[in-house]
Motif scaffolding. Structure first.
Motif, PDB file in Angstrom:
ATOM      1  N   THR A   1       0.855  -1.181   0.000  1.00 52.69           N
ATOM      2  CA  THR A   1       0.000   0.000   0.000  1.00 52.69           C
ATOM      3  C   THR A   1       0.897   1.238   0.000  1.00 52.69           C
ATOM      4  O   THR A   1       1.978   1.240   0.584  1.00 52.69           O
ATOM      5  N   ALA A   2       0.428   2.282  -0.695  1.00 50.40           N
ATOM      6  CA  ALA A   2       1.187   3.527  -0.762  1.00 50.40           C
ATOM      7  C   ALA A   2       0.213   4.678  -0.967  1.00 50.40           C
ATOM      8  O   ALA A   2      -0.688   4.598  -1.812  1.00 50.40           O
ATOM      9  N   GLN A   3       0.390   5.734  -0.185  1.00 47.24           N
ATOM     10  CA  GLN A   3      -0.462   6.906  -0.323  1.00 47.24           C
ATOM     11  C   GLN A   3       0.060   7.833  -1.430  1.00 47.24           C
ATOM     12  O   GLN A   3       1.261   7.911  -1.681  1.00 47.24           O
ATOM     13  N   LEU A   4      -0.848   8.526  -2.072  1.00 44.04           N
ATOM     14  CA  LEU A   4      -0.492   9.485  -3.108  1.00 44.04           C
ATOM     15  C   LEU A   4      -0.057  10.811  -2.498  1.00 44.04           C
ATOM     16  O   LEU A   4      -0.474  11.160  -1.384  1.00 44.04           O
ATOM     17  N   GLY A   5       0.744  11.550  -3.236  1.00 45.38           N
ATOM     18  CA  GLY A   5       1.079  12.899  -2.824  1.00 45.38           C
ATOM     19  C   GLY A   5       0.022  13.894  -3.290  1.00 45.38           C
ATOM     20  O   GLY A   5      -0.739  13.625  -4.216  1.00 45.38           O
ATOM     21  N   ASN A   6      -0.039  15.033  -2.616  1.00 44.51           N
ATOM     22  CA  ASN A   6      -0.968  16.114  -2.981  1.00 44.51           C
ATOM     23  C   ASN A   6      -2.419  15.644  -3.100  1.00 44.51           C
ATOM     24  O   ASN A   6      -3.114  15.943  -4.076  1.00 44.51           O
ATOM     25  N   GLN A   7      -2.874  14.917  -2.091  1.00 47.85           N
ATOM     26  CA  GLN A   7      -4.271  14.484  -2.101  1.00 47.85           C
ATOM     27  C   GLN A   7      -5.194  15.692  -1.923  1.00 47.85           C
ATOM     28  O   GLN A   7      -4.899  16.609  -1.152  1.00 47.85           O
ATOM     29  N   THR A   8      -6.282  15.676  -2.628  1.00 47.18           N
ATOM     30  CA  THR A   8      -7.246  16.775  -2.527  1.00 47.18           C
ATOM     31  C   THR A   8      -8.066  16.639  -1.250  1.00 47.18           C
ATOM     32  O   THR A   8      -8.158  15.550  -0.671  1.00 47.18           O
ATOM     33  N   PRO A   9      -8.699  17.729  -0.799  1.00 50.65           N
ATOM     34  CA  PRO A   9      -9.599  17.622   0.364  1.00 50.65           C
ATOM     35  C   PRO A   9     -10.697  16.595   0.148  1.00 50.65           C
ATOM     36  O   PRO A   9     -11.117  15.918   1.100  1.00 50.65           O
ATOM     37  N   GLU A  10     -11.159  16.449  -1.100  1.00 48.15           N
ATOM     38  CA  GLU A  10     -12.196  15.449  -1.381  1.00 48.15           C
ATOM     39  C   GLU A  10     -11.669  14.043  -1.160  1.00 48.15           C
ATOM     40  O   GLU A  10     -12.407  13.155  -0.719  1.00 48.15           O
ATOM     41  N   HIS A  11     -10.399  13.843  -1.459  1.00 46.62           N
ATOM     42  CA  HIS A  11      -9.794  12.531  -1.238  1.00 46.62           C
ATOM     43  C   HIS A  11      -9.567  12.264   0.246  1.00 46.62           C
ATOM     44  O   HIS A  11      -9.854  11.178   0.745  1.00 46.62           O
TER      45      HIS A  11
ATOM     46  N   LYS B   1       3.379  15.336   0.281  1.00 45.87           N
ATOM     47  CA  LYS B   1       3.556  16.177  -0.892  1.00 45.87           C
ATOM     48  C   LYS B   1       3.841  15.276  -2.098  1.00 45.87           C
ATOM     49  O   LYS B   1       4.253  14.133  -1.960  1.00 45.87           O
ATOM     50  N   ASP B   2       3.626  15.812  -3.285  1.00 53.21           N
ATOM     51  CA  ASP B   2       3.889  15.041  -4.505  1.00 53.21           C
ATOM     52  C   ASP B   2       5.380  15.092  -4.814  1.00 53.21           C
ATOM     53  O   ASP B   2       5.827  15.702  -5.785  1.00 53.21           O
ATOM     54  N   ASP B   3       6.138  14.429  -3.941  1.00 59.69           N
ATOM     55  CA  ASP B   3       7.593  14.399  -4.016  1.00 59.69           C
ATOM     56  C   ASP B   3       8.019  12.942  -4.185  1.00 59.69           C
ATOM     57  O   ASP B   3       7.757  12.118  -3.305  1.00 59.69           O
ATOM     58  N   PRO B   4       8.673  12.587  -5.295  1.00 57.08           N
ATOM     59  CA  PRO B   4       9.023  11.179  -5.524  1.00 57.08           C
ATOM     60  C   PRO B   4       9.917  10.583  -4.450  1.00 57.08           C
ATOM     61  O   PRO B   4       9.885   9.376  -4.223  1.00 57.08           O
ATOM     62  N   VAL B   5      10.704  11.412  -3.787  1.00 51.90           N
ATOM     63  CA  VAL B   5      11.546  10.907  -2.703  1.00 51.90           C
ATOM     64  C   VAL B   5      10.689  10.498  -1.511  1.00 51.90           C
ATOM     65  O   VAL B   5      10.949   9.493  -0.853  1.00 51.90           O
ATOM     66  N   GLN B   6       9.661  11.274  -1.224  1.00 46.04           N
ATOM     67  CA  GLN B   6       8.818  11.004  -0.063  1.00 46.04           C
ATOM     68  C   GLN B   6       7.788   9.909  -0.327  1.00 46.04           C
ATOM     69  O   GLN B   6       7.460   9.128   0.564  1.00 46.04           O
ATOM     70  N   THR B   7       7.250   9.844  -1.522  1.00 42.98           N
ATOM     71  CA  THR B   7       6.171   8.886  -1.796  1.00 42.98           C
ATOM     72  C   THR B   7       6.670   7.490  -2.144  1.00 42.98           C
ATOM     73  O   THR B   7       5.899   6.529  -2.105  1.00 42.98           O
ATOM     74  N   LYS B   8       7.949   7.348  -2.485  1.00 40.53           N
ATOM     75  CA  LYS B   8       8.442   6.042  -2.917  1.00 40.53           C
ATOM     76  C   LYS B   8       8.506   5.053  -1.753  1.00 40.53           C
ATOM     77  O   LYS B   8       8.660   5.418  -0.589  1.00 40.53           O
ATOM     78  N   ILE B   9       8.371   3.775  -2.087  1.00 41.02           N
ATOM     79  CA  ILE B   9       8.612   2.696  -1.131  1.00 41.02           C
ATOM     80  C   ILE B   9      10.115   2.673  -0.818  1.00 41.02           C
ATOM     81  O   ILE B   9      10.947   2.961  -1.683  1.00 41.02           O
ATOM     82  N   HIS B  10      10.454   2.333   0.413  1.00 33.75           N
ATOM     83  CA  HIS B  10      11.865   2.287   0.815  1.00 33.75           C
ATOM     84  C   HIS B  10      12.689   1.497  -0.200  1.00 33.75           C
ATOM     85  O   HIS B  10      12.266   0.454  -0.705  1.00 33.75           O
ATOM     86  N   ASP B  11      13.895   1.990  -0.485  1.00 32.66           N
ATOM     87  CA  ASP B  11      14.729   1.431  -1.544  1.00 32.66           C
ATOM     88  C   ASP B  11      14.974  -0.075  -1.405  1.00 32.66           C
ATOM     89  O   ASP B  11      15.049  -0.794  -2.409  1.00 32.66           O
ATOM     90  N   GLU B  12      15.140  -0.571  -0.194  1.00 34.23           N
ATOM     91  CA  GLU B  12      15.430  -1.993  -0.005  1.00 34.23           C
ATOM     92  C   GLU B  12      14.194  -2.873  -0.183  1.00 34.23           C
ATOM     93  O   GLU B  12      14.310  -4.103  -0.191  1.00 34.23           O
ATOM     94  N   LEU B  13      13.025  -2.250  -0.324  1.00 33.00           N
ATOM     95  CA  LEU B  13      11.777  -3.002  -0.411  1.00 33.00           C
ATOM     96  C   LEU B  13      11.046  -2.707  -1.715  1.00 33.00           C
ATOM     97  O   LEU B  13       9.839  -2.922  -1.816  1.00 33.00           O
ATOM     98  N   THR B  14      11.747  -2.243  -2.718  1.00 35.95           N
ATOM     99  CA  THR B  14      11.123  -1.817  -3.974  1.00 35.95           C
ATOM    100  C   THR B  14      10.259  -2.919  -4.576  1.00 35.95           C
ATOM    101  O   THR B  14      10.718  -4.056  -4.733  1.00 35.95           O
ATOM    102  N   PRO B  15       9.006  -2.615  -4.903  1.00 34.81           N
ATOM    103  CA  PRO B  15       8.136  -3.628  -5.518  1.00 34.81           C
ATOM    104  C   PRO B  15       8.712  -4.140  -6.839  1.00 34.81           C
ATOM    105  O   PRO B  15       9.312  -3.388  -7.608  1.00 34.81           O
ATOM    106  N   GLN B  16       8.522  -5.433  -7.085  1.00 30.75           N
ATOM    107  CA  GLN B  16       8.944  -6.058  -8.329  1.00 30.75           C
ATOM    108  C   GLN B  16       7.767  -6.094  -9.316  1.00 30.75           C
ATOM    109  O   GLN B  16       6.621  -5.879  -8.923  1.00 30.75           O
TER     110      GLN B  16
END
Length: 291
Positions: free
Chosen positions: A77-87, A100-115
């Motif tokens: 599971t992963a949350q999106l960045g910049n979710q709207t108030p409606e979301h 925030k819609d920041d790829p560094v913050q929203t990504k899954i931890h590097d050692e656990l990257t989904p395949q």
């Protein structure tokens, strides 16, 4: 309001304070691994060099690797960045605007990257089931056990386990593969789960159960079956053999290769000695043998 900075604390261990009401038996053929919200944003509220985070990441990585070996579906599971108030709706009242819609913050931890074979679900509420197709996926896979690890133990992990229980899916919460706002809240989640909606176990409990149950159930032409056969011929632990390794360089001679071909042909594969010798890697063999 947002998530507070989280002080380090030792990872809980299974002890006499945990009294499971259930004695469910884990079955790799029925299991799905849920890696819950292991995004950098949530981990950054900790000192990631201090416990419980190193143990959380190490155990989660072990679970993912074993799940892949045994063809157990892995769901993130992963949350999106910049979710709207409606979301976000009421989540904003408790946690503010969120990621925030920041790829560094929203990504899954590097050692656990989904395949590529894994499933990543957008996370909208505490429970992984809410506004997602997780229940439908588990039905399609014919699976009814959910193994839960990740953050945070007393919020999303516990709520996902509770909703699985209410959907007649057996949840297993991993005491030493989760992290929380504090040791007190971590323990609270384990106590509630073990007495109300789930079975609390350790990472080692799950890996041992998967291995023991799977030994007699692995099909010789499955990914796990192919890996086991190669491991036995090379007399190397399976975890030391990588998908891209040249198996000839690891010591697989022509006699052992012929033995493997004979085993797989007897199970229905049309693979030949030449097919395997041409590309002597597990990655290539898995596709050829299954075909």
């Amino acid at each position: 309001m947002t998530i507070p900075r989280i002080a380090s604390y030792p990872m809980p261990k299974m002890d006499q304070s945990i009294h499971n009401k259930t004695d469910w038996r884990i079955d790799p053929q029925q299991s799905v691994l849920l890696v819950h919200d292991m995004q950098q944003y949530f981990l950054d509220f900790y000192d990631v060099s201090q416990e419980p985070i190193p143990e959380l990441i190490r155990h989660t990585k072990m679970l993912i690797e074993h799940a892949h070996e045994q063809d157990i579906p892995v769901v993130y599971t992963a949350q999106l960045g910049n979710q709207t108030p409606e979301h976000r709706q009421l989540l904003t009242d408790f946690w503010g605007a969120g990621l925030k819609d920041d790829p560094v913050q929203t990504k899954i931890h590097d050692e656990l990257t989904p395949q590529p074979e894994d499933t990543v679900l957008t996370k909208w509420r505490y429970s992984a089931f809410k506004f997602s197709n997780l229940e439908q996926l588990m039905q399609e896979w014919g699976r009814n056990q959910l193994i839960v690890c990740g953050v945070y133990a007393h919020i999303g992990c516990l709520m996902s386990a509770a909703e699985a229980f209410m959907l007649n899916i057996k949840p297993f919460l991993l005491a030493d593969a989760m992290a929380d706002f504090s040791r007190e809240e971590h323990d609270l989640a384990l106590k509630y789960a073990s007495t109300r909606c789930a079975q609390v176990m350790t990472t080692d409990n799950v890996l041992t159960a998967w291995s023991n149950q799977a030994e007699d159930q692995i099909h010789p032409l499955s990914k796990a079956g192919i890996l086991r056969a190669v491991s036995e011929q090379l007399q190397l632990p399976a975890e030391e053999i990588q998908l891209q390794d040249d198996l000839l360089l690891l010591g697989l001679d022509s006699v052992r290769l012929m033995t493997l071909v004979g085993v797989w042909q007897a199970c229905g594969s049309r693979v030949s000695f030449e097919d395997l010798a041409e590309q002597p890697t597990l990655d290539a063999w898995i596709g050829k043998i299954a075909a």
